[in-house]
Scaffold this motif. Structure first.
Motif, PDB file in Angstrom:
ATOM      1  N   MET A   1     -49.009  69.225 -21.724  1.00  0.00           N
ATOM      2  CA  MET A   1     -48.726  68.053 -20.673  1.00  0.00           C
ATOM      3  C   MET A   1     -47.928  68.710 -19.533  1.00  0.00           C
ATOM      4  O   MET A   1     -46.852  69.198 -19.650  1.00  0.00           O
ATOM      5  N   ALA A   2     -48.475  68.544 -18.163  1.00  0.00           N
ATOM      6  CA  ALA A   2     -47.674  69.120 -17.138  1.00  0.00           C
ATOM      7  C   ALA A   2     -46.767  67.637 -16.649  1.00  0.00           C
ATOM      8  O   ALA A   2     -47.220  66.989 -16.451  1.00  0.00           O
ATOM      9  N   THR A   3     -45.656  68.558 -16.212  1.00  0.00           N
ATOM     10  CA  THR A   3     -44.699  67.717 -15.476  1.00  0.00           C
ATOM     11  C   THR A   3     -44.122  68.610 -14.476  1.00  0.00           C
ATOM     12  O   THR A   3     -44.304  69.704 -14.195  1.00  0.00           O
TER      13      THR A   3
ATOM     14  N   THR B   1     -36.011  66.139 -13.992  1.00  0.00           N
ATOM     15  CA  THR B   1     -37.151  66.868 -14.326  1.00  0.00           C
ATOM     16  C   THR B   1     -37.976  65.605 -14.930  1.00  0.00           C
ATOM     17  O   THR B   1     -37.654  64.400 -14.791  1.00  0.00           O
ATOM     18  N   ASN B   2     -39.122  65.887 -15.526  1.00  0.00           N
ATOM     19  CA  ASN B   2     -40.052  65.061 -16.177  1.00  0.00           C
ATOM     20  C   ASN B   2     -40.571  63.983 -15.366  1.00  0.00           C
ATOM     21  O   ASN B   2     -40.952  62.830 -15.335  1.00  0.00           O
ATOM     22  N   ILE B   3     -40.939  64.562 -13.974  1.00  0.00           N
ATOM     23  CA  ILE B   3     -41.613  63.718 -12.958  1.00  0.00           C
ATOM     24  C   ILE B   3     -43.035  63.818 -13.135  1.00  0.00           C
ATOM     25  O   ILE B   3     -43.733  65.191 -13.302  1.00  0.00           O
ATOM     26  N   ASN B   4     -43.682  62.686 -12.949  1.00  0.00           N
ATOM     27  CA  ASN B   4     -45.108  62.670 -13.176  1.00  0.00           C
ATOM     28  C   ASN B   4     -45.684  63.419 -11.698  1.00  0.00           C
ATOM     29  O   ASN B   4     -45.506  62.865 -10.691  1.00  0.00           O
ATOM     30  N   PRO B   5     -46.622  64.539 -11.869  1.00  0.00           N
ATOM     31  CA  PRO B   5     -47.138  65.247 -10.654  1.00  0.00           C
ATOM     32  C   PRO B   5     -48.157  64.344  -9.976  1.00  0.00           C
ATOM     33  O   PRO B   5     -48.529  64.730  -8.996  1.00  0.00           O
TER      34      PRO B   5
ATOM     35  N   ALA C   1     -47.684  61.041  -9.249  1.00  0.00           N
ATOM     36  CA  ALA C   1     -47.225  60.111  -8.424  1.00  0.00           C
ATOM     37  C   ALA C   1     -47.494  60.252  -6.992  1.00  0.00           C
ATOM     38  O   ALA C   1     -47.226  61.425  -6.508  1.00  0.00           O
TER      39      ALA C   1
END
Lengths: 91, 145
Positions: free
Chosen positions: B1-3, B23-27, B29
């Motif tokens: 899972m890429a973040t 961190t944990n940003i949805n790419p 978005a």
């Protein structure tokens, strides 16, 4: 010279994902609205949580692990004391 | 899972520049929503908002990025052997350019120099590069001498 005490505040937001994993977001130097705990402070954090959820801003490590909610918000107050060594007599 | 991570840039009341990584940003978005998010985070502080940068954390060796959008590998490479020895017609319907490890590509022709080779498509977007590949088996090597 006396010891110098400095304090700094950090707002720690614990975000939770649908798989129950959690991640913290630490925000240094929170403003007075946050520090004065009350309805206005929780409203701005609640709005942040809703925006994250509605726009899928935060995701977890696993597929489909979307953001669920901001589980908790805490203000951590750190106090650092700089000791004035000149006050101590050398042996 | 890429973040991804988001770097939120601001200045303190004392004029000091600071960067805060989230961190944990949805790419996937949108830039508009990420900007709004960064400003909402910053509004919890006494800082003056400057801007925000998305920092990609995709591992290009182990991850692919399925789904639509520019620059993502989602095409199919097809090699069709021609009458000439070791020569293939290339067809590729995705973004980016087709490359190979050992042989040579000229136009839409690929000339194999080994029994096994890897032909792959390389594409980039704002965030990452990725490869896909397959083996071109049963290529007759060029006759010696």
């Amino acid at each position: 010279m006396a010891d110098t005490i400095k304090s700094s505040n950090t707002l720690v937001l614990t975000s939770e994902f649908v798989d129950e994993d959690t991640r913290t977001i630490s925000v240094d130097d929170p403003n007075a609205t946050i520090l004065a705990a009350g309805a206005s402070a929780s409203a701005s954090i609640s709005a942040l949580g809703n925006f994250i959820k509605n726009n899928n801003i935060l995701i977890g490590d696993k597929a489909g692990a979307d953001f669920s909610r901001i589980k908790s918000a805490k203000v951590v107050i750190r106090s650092v004391t700089d000791l004035d060594l000149n006050d101590r007599e050398e042996g | 899972m890429a973040t991804s991570s988001l770097s939120v840039k601001s200045t303190t009341t004392a004029g000091k520049s600071v960067q805060k990584a989230v961190t944990n940003i949805n790419p996937q978005a949108s830039a508009e929503n990420l900007s709004t998010f960064a400003q909402m985070i910053n509004s919890l502080t006494n800082h003056t908002y400057v801007g925000a940068d998305l920092i990609d954390k995709t591992n290009v060796d182990t991850e692919t990025r399925p789904g639509g959008g520019s620059g993502k590998i989602e095409g199919v490479i097809t090699l069709t052997q021609t009458a000439a020895l070791g020569e293939y017609d290339i067809s590729y319907n995705g973004d980016g350019t087709v490359q190979c490890l050992r042989g040579s590509i000229l136009g839409n022709k690929y000339n194999a120099t080994d029994e096994y080779d890897v032909v792959y498509a390389l594409a980039t977007d704002n965030y990452t590069a990725a490869v896909c590949f397959f083996e071109s088996e049963n290529v007759s090597p060029a006759p010696a001498g």
